[in-house]
Design an enzyme around this catalytic site. Structure first.
Site, PDB file in Angstrom:
ATOM      1  N   ASN A   1      38.058  58.445  31.205  1.00  0.00           N
ATOM      2  CA  ASN A   1      39.148  59.164  31.871  1.00  0.00           C
ATOM      3  C   ASN A   1      39.089  60.627  31.466  1.00  0.00           C
ATOM      4  O   ASN A   1      38.505  60.982  30.444  1.00  0.00           O
ATOM      5  CB  ASN A   1      40.502  58.611  31.393  1.00  0.00           C
ATOM      6  CG  ASN A   1      40.777  57.224  31.915  1.00  0.00           C
ATOM      7  OD1 ASN A   1      40.277  56.253  31.393  1.00  0.00           O
ATOM      8  ND2 ASN A   1      41.582  57.138  32.956  1.00  0.00           N
TER       9      ASN A   1
ATOM     10  N   HIS B   1      45.097  59.651  38.588  1.00  0.00           N
ATOM     11  CA  HIS B   1      44.353  58.982  37.514  1.00  0.00           C
ATOM     12  C   HIS B   1      42.867  59.287  37.743  1.00  0.00           C
ATOM     13  O   HIS B   1      42.217  58.630  38.558  1.00  0.00           O
ATOM     14  CB  HIS B   1      44.666  57.481  37.616  1.00  0.00           C
ATOM     15  CG  HIS B   1      43.976  56.589  36.644  1.00  0.00           C
ATOM     16  ND1 HIS B   1      44.637  55.947  35.606  1.00  0.00           N
ATOM     17  CD2 HIS B   1      42.687  56.173  36.546  1.00  0.00           C
ATOM     18  CE1 HIS B   1      43.790  55.186  34.938  1.00  0.00           C
ATOM     19  NE2 HIS B   1      42.585  55.300  35.491  1.00  0.00           N
TER      20      HIS B   1
ATOM     21  N   HIS C   1      38.976  59.699  36.495  1.00  0.00           N
ATOM     22  CA  HIS C   1      37.863  59.553  35.555  1.00  0.00           C
ATOM     23  C   HIS C   1      36.987  60.795  35.734  1.00  0.00           C
ATOM     24  O   HIS C   1      37.018  61.454  36.784  1.00  0.00           O
ATOM     25  CB  HIS C   1      37.122  58.249  35.824  1.00  0.00           C
ATOM     26  CG  HIS C   1      37.918  57.053  35.355  1.00  0.00           C
ATOM     27  ND1 HIS C   1      37.655  56.394  34.177  1.00  0.00           N
ATOM     28  CD2 HIS C   1      39.005  56.445  35.890  1.00  0.00           C
ATOM     29  CE1 HIS C   1      38.542  55.419  34.010  1.00  0.00           C
ATOM     30  NE2 HIS C   1      39.380  55.423  35.042  1.00  0.00           N
TER      31      HIS C   1
ATOM     32  N   CYS D   1      35.832  51.434  33.552  1.00  0.00           N
ATOM     33  CA  CYS D   1      36.157  50.077  33.985  1.00  0.00           C
ATOM     34  C   CYS D   1      34.891  49.232  33.919  1.00  0.00           C
ATOM     35  O   CYS D   1      33.872  49.606  34.486  1.00  0.00           O
ATOM     36  CB  CYS D   1      36.703  50.116  35.415  1.00  0.00           C
ATOM     37  SG  CYS D   1      36.974  48.475  36.087  1.00  0.00           S
TER      38      CYS D   1
ATOM     39  N   ASP E   1      42.773  51.669  29.163  1.00  0.00           N
ATOM     40  CA  ASP E   1      41.593  51.987  29.980  1.00  0.00           C
ATOM     41  C   ASP E   1      40.413  52.305  29.065  1.00  0.00           C
ATOM     42  O   ASP E   1      39.257  51.977  29.366  1.00  0.00           O
ATOM     43  CB  ASP E   1      41.908  53.187  30.888  1.00  0.00           C
ATOM     44  CG  ASP E   1      41.053  53.226  32.142  1.00  0.00           C
ATOM     45  OD1 ASP E   1      39.953  52.646  32.131  1.00  0.00           O
ATOM     46  OD2 ASP E   1      41.470  53.848  33.131  1.00  0.00           O
TER      47      ASP E   1
HETATM   48  P1  HMG Z   1      39.628  34.418  38.453  1.00  0.00           P
HETATM   49  O1  HMG Z   1      38.448  33.955  37.643  1.00  0.00           O
HETATM   50  O2  HMG Z   1      39.492  34.478  39.940  1.00  0.00           O
HETATM   51  O3  HMG Z   1      40.993  33.643  38.119  1.00  0.00           O
HETATM   52  O4  HMG Z   1      40.025  35.841  37.890  1.00  0.00           O
HETATM   53  P2  HMG Z   1      41.376  32.197  37.716  1.00  0.00           P
HETATM   54  O5  HMG Z   1      42.820  32.052  38.033  1.00  0.00           O
HETATM   55  O6  HMG Z   1      40.381  31.226  38.281  1.00  0.00           O
HETATM   56  O7  HMG Z   1      41.241  32.207  36.114  1.00  0.00           O
HETATM   57  C1  HMG Z   1      40.025  32.116  35.416  1.00  0.00           C
HETATM   58  C2  HMG Z   1      40.330  31.825  33.960  1.00  0.00           C
HETATM   59  O8  HMG Z   1      41.046  32.919  33.380  1.00  0.00           O
HETATM   60  C3  HMG Z   1      41.231  30.609  33.758  1.00  0.00           C
HETATM   61  O9  HMG Z   1      40.900  30.057  32.511  1.00  0.00           O
HETATM   62  C4  HMG Z   1      42.611  31.188  33.675  1.00  0.00           C
HETATM   63  O10 HMG Z   1      43.495  30.401  32.948  1.00  0.00           O
HETATM   64  C5  HMG Z   1      42.339  32.497  32.957  1.00  0.00           C
HETATM   65  P3  HMG Z   1      40.113  28.616  32.426  1.00  0.00           P
HETATM   66  O11 HMG Z   1      40.944  27.664  33.216  1.00  0.00           O
HETATM   67  O12 HMG Z   1      38.761  28.881  33.037  1.00  0.00           O
HETATM   68  O13 HMG Z   1      40.070  28.353  30.938  1.00  0.00           O
HETATM   69  N1  HMG Z   1      43.299  33.527  33.323  1.00  0.00           N
HETATM   70  C6  HMG Z   1      44.035  34.203  32.445  1.00  0.00           C
HETATM   71  N2  HMG Z   1      44.124  34.145  31.104  1.00  0.00           N
HETATM   72  C7  HMG Z   1      44.996  34.975  30.500  1.00  0.00           C
HETATM   73  N3  HMG Z   1      45.741  35.906  31.162  1.00  0.00           N
HETATM   74  C8  HMG Z   1      45.667  35.986  32.512  1.00  0.00           C
HETATM   75  C9  HMG Z   1      44.790  35.116  33.200  1.00  0.00           C
HETATM   76  N4  HMG Z   1      44.487  34.952  34.487  1.00  0.00           N
HETATM   77  C10 HMG Z   1      43.577  33.979  34.561  1.00  0.00           C
HETATM   78  N5  HMG Z   1      46.392  36.897  33.144  1.00  0.00           N
HETATM   79  C11 HMG Z   1      41.613  37.588  37.440  1.00  0.00           C
HETATM   80  C12 HMG Z   1      41.062  36.619  38.468  1.00  0.00           C
HETATM   81  C13 HMG Z   1      42.505  38.574  38.174  1.00  0.00           C
HETATM   82  C14 HMG Z   1      42.413  36.813  36.404  1.00  0.00           C
HETATM   83  C15 HMG Z   1      40.423  38.305  36.750  1.00  0.00           C
HETATM   84  O14 HMG Z   1      39.567  38.812  37.735  1.00  0.00           O
HETATM   85  C16 HMG Z   1      40.831  39.439  35.852  1.00  0.00           C
HETATM   86  O15 HMG Z   1      41.485  39.216  34.834  1.00  0.00           O
HETATM   87  N6  HMG Z   1      40.402  40.665  36.182  1.00  0.00           N
HETATM   88  C17 HMG Z   1      40.772  41.846  35.420  1.00  0.00           C
HETATM   89  C18 HMG Z   1      39.673  42.879  35.496  1.00  0.00           C
HETATM   90  C19 HMG Z   1      40.102  44.106  34.752  1.00  0.00           C
HETATM   91  O16 HMG Z   1      40.920  44.065  33.850  1.00  0.00           O
HETATM   92  N7  HMG Z   1      39.538  45.278  35.141  1.00  0.00           N
HETATM   93  C20 HMG Z   1      39.867  46.509  34.520  1.00  0.00           C
HETATM   94  C21 HMG Z   1      41.248  46.992  34.837  1.00  0.00           C
HETATM   95  S1  HMG Z   1      41.357  47.825  36.412  1.00  0.00           S
HETATM   96  C22 HMG Z   1      40.900  49.437  36.054  1.00  0.00           C
HETATM   97  O17 HMG Z   1      40.410  49.729  34.986  1.00  0.00           O
HETATM   98  C23 HMG Z   1      41.187  50.528  37.070  1.00  0.00           C
HETATM   99  C24 HMG Z   1      42.382  51.411  36.677  1.00  0.00           C
HETATM  100  O18 HMG Z   1      42.151  52.061  35.437  1.00  0.00           O
HETATM  101  C25 HMG Z   1      42.618  52.496  37.762  1.00  0.00           C
HETATM  102  C26 HMG Z   1      41.361  53.250  38.156  1.00  0.00           C
HETATM  103  O19 HMG Z   1      40.656  53.795  37.263  1.00  0.00           O
HETATM  104  O20 HMG Z   1      41.096  53.292  39.338  1.00  0.00           O
HETATM  105  C27 HMG Z   1      43.671  50.585  36.548  1.00  0.00           C
HETATM  106 MG    MG Z   2      40.968  53.847  35.123  1.00  0.00          MG
END
Ligand code: HMG
Ligand code: MG
Length: 303
Positions: free
Chosen positions: A247, A205, A207, A238, A14
């Site tokens: 956090n 969790h 922040h 995030c 995070d």
């Molecule tokens: P999308 O653009 O809708 O998905 O993203 P897609 O399937 O069209 O993929 C787009 C491109 O990414 C493609 O590549 C895929 O191959 C690639 P291209 O064909 O254009 O070359 N791809 C990947 N590559 C590697 N690993 C993968 C992967 N998936 C797709 N797993 C998606 C949808 C979910 C993938 C995207 O929106 C994403 O990765 N989001 C993550 C955002 C994120 O990490 N946010 C922070 C974490 S959440 C958080 O912090 C909250 C938390 O702490 C709790 C809280 O505080 O509340 C947990």
């Molecule tokens: Mg978080």
């Protein structure tokens, strides 16, 4: 009620997902190993999300492969879809975390899917993880407010948490993604979820954007929660939650737990030094008040 609290350290994930500067993989690995040496037994190591969305963690496979993993320590990683799970399995991950939100607006911005679509997307991930013997944790974000939608109905939090639990997540972490919650609301939220899911399967969790995280954790501990997520030096945020800050600092949580007479197994002195070290690597002061106070006392104390 048990006196033992499990801290889930989320700083390497995070925290480092939100850094503007490029952090070498070796620093990430060193951070994870130092945190484990402090006594932390759950360290969220990295994130197998799309590198297009979170370039900061594009080195997830490299980092995970380089960690000298210790017995009895969990190293969960974030996984958003099957592609992420495949990447994680290829490097020997044994625990993943899937992440959904209680708010539609945040879900769209964070993972480009509605809440329902995201839960559908997780179903095959959970099936495959189960087949591979991989444990799954679940997150619900925006449980006390959303940067885009504002208020989030409690019923939405309960519904998503319940779904993740029923789908096979052994633990559901309730995330105040933008740190807007206050203790009464936090307690009421946890109690509402605990009406549907055993409280032993819940984590919190927080922040610390509005400075309420420690007070919120105290209220949730009072309500019976026994698992707390936090990040060394208060790293975190995030990239898809406008205005979200770090956090709650792990050092501050440990100091709180010590004051409450609750056990946790973490060496606060070593943790404060680790917080100081990673903050130095990032070119800033640690955001942990307890960590800074402890180190200041050590340097000013006569020998
Ligand atoms: P999308 O653009 O809708 O998905 O993203 P897609 O399937 O069209 O993929 C787009 C491109 O990414 C493609 O590549 C895929 O191959 C690639 P291209 O064909 O254009 O070359 N791809 C990947 N590559 C590697 N690993 C993968 C992967 N998936 C797709 N797993 C998606 C949808 C979910 C993938 C995207 O929106 C994403 O990765 N989001 C993550 C955002 C994120 O990490 N946010 C922070 C974490 S959440 C958080 O912090 C909250 C938390 O702490 C709790 C809280 O505080 O509340 C947990
Ligand atoms: Mg978080």
């Amino acid at each position: 009620m048990s006196d033992l609290i499990r801290i889930v350290e989320v700083g390497p994930r995070d925290g480092l997902q939100n850094e503007a500067r490029n952090i070498p993989a070796a620093i990430k690995v060193a951070l994870i190993e130092r945190l484990v040496a402090c006594g932390l037994t759950s360290v969220e190591a990295t994130s197998f999300v799309s590198p297009k969305w979170v370039p900061q963690l594009a080195d997830a496979a490299e980092v995970f492969s380089a960690i000298r993993r210790m017995p009895k320590v969990r190293y969960p990683v974030l996984v958003p879809n099957l592609q992420g799970l495949e990447r994680a399995l290829a490097v020997g991950v044994q625990e993943i975390a899937v992440f959904a939100a209680a708010s539609e607006a945040f879900s769209q911005r964070n993972i480009n899917a509605s809440v329902t679509e995201s839960l559908q997307r997780f179903a095959p991930v959970l099936d495959k993880a189960r087949e591979a013997g991989v444990a799954v944790r679940g997150y619900v974000s925006t449980v006390l407010g959303c940067p885009y939608q504002g208020d989030v109905p409690l019923a939405d939090v309960v519904r998503v948490a319940h779904h993740l639990h029923n789908a096979g997540c052994y633990e559901v972490s309730l995330g105040d993604t933008i740190g807007v919650g206050t203790p009464r609301k936090a307690r009421a939220m946890v109690q509402a979820v605990a009406n549907e899911i055993p409280i032993g399967a819940l984590a919190v969790h927080f922040h610390d954007t509005w400075g309420q995280a420690i007070a919120n954790i105290h209220a949730c501990l009072d309500a019976g929660v026994r698992v707390v997520d936090s990040a060394v030096a208060g790293l975190g945020g995030c990239p898809y939650a406008a205005g979200a800050s770090g956090n709650v600092a792990t050092e501050d949580v440990v100091y709180l737990l010590d004051g409450l007479g609750l056990s946790h197994g973490v060496d606060l002195g070593a943790l404060a030094e680790t917080g100081e070290w990673i903050s130095g690597q990032l070119g800033r002061e640690s955001a942990s008040k307890a960590g800074r106070a402890l180190l200041a006392r050590q340097t000013t104390r006569p020998h």
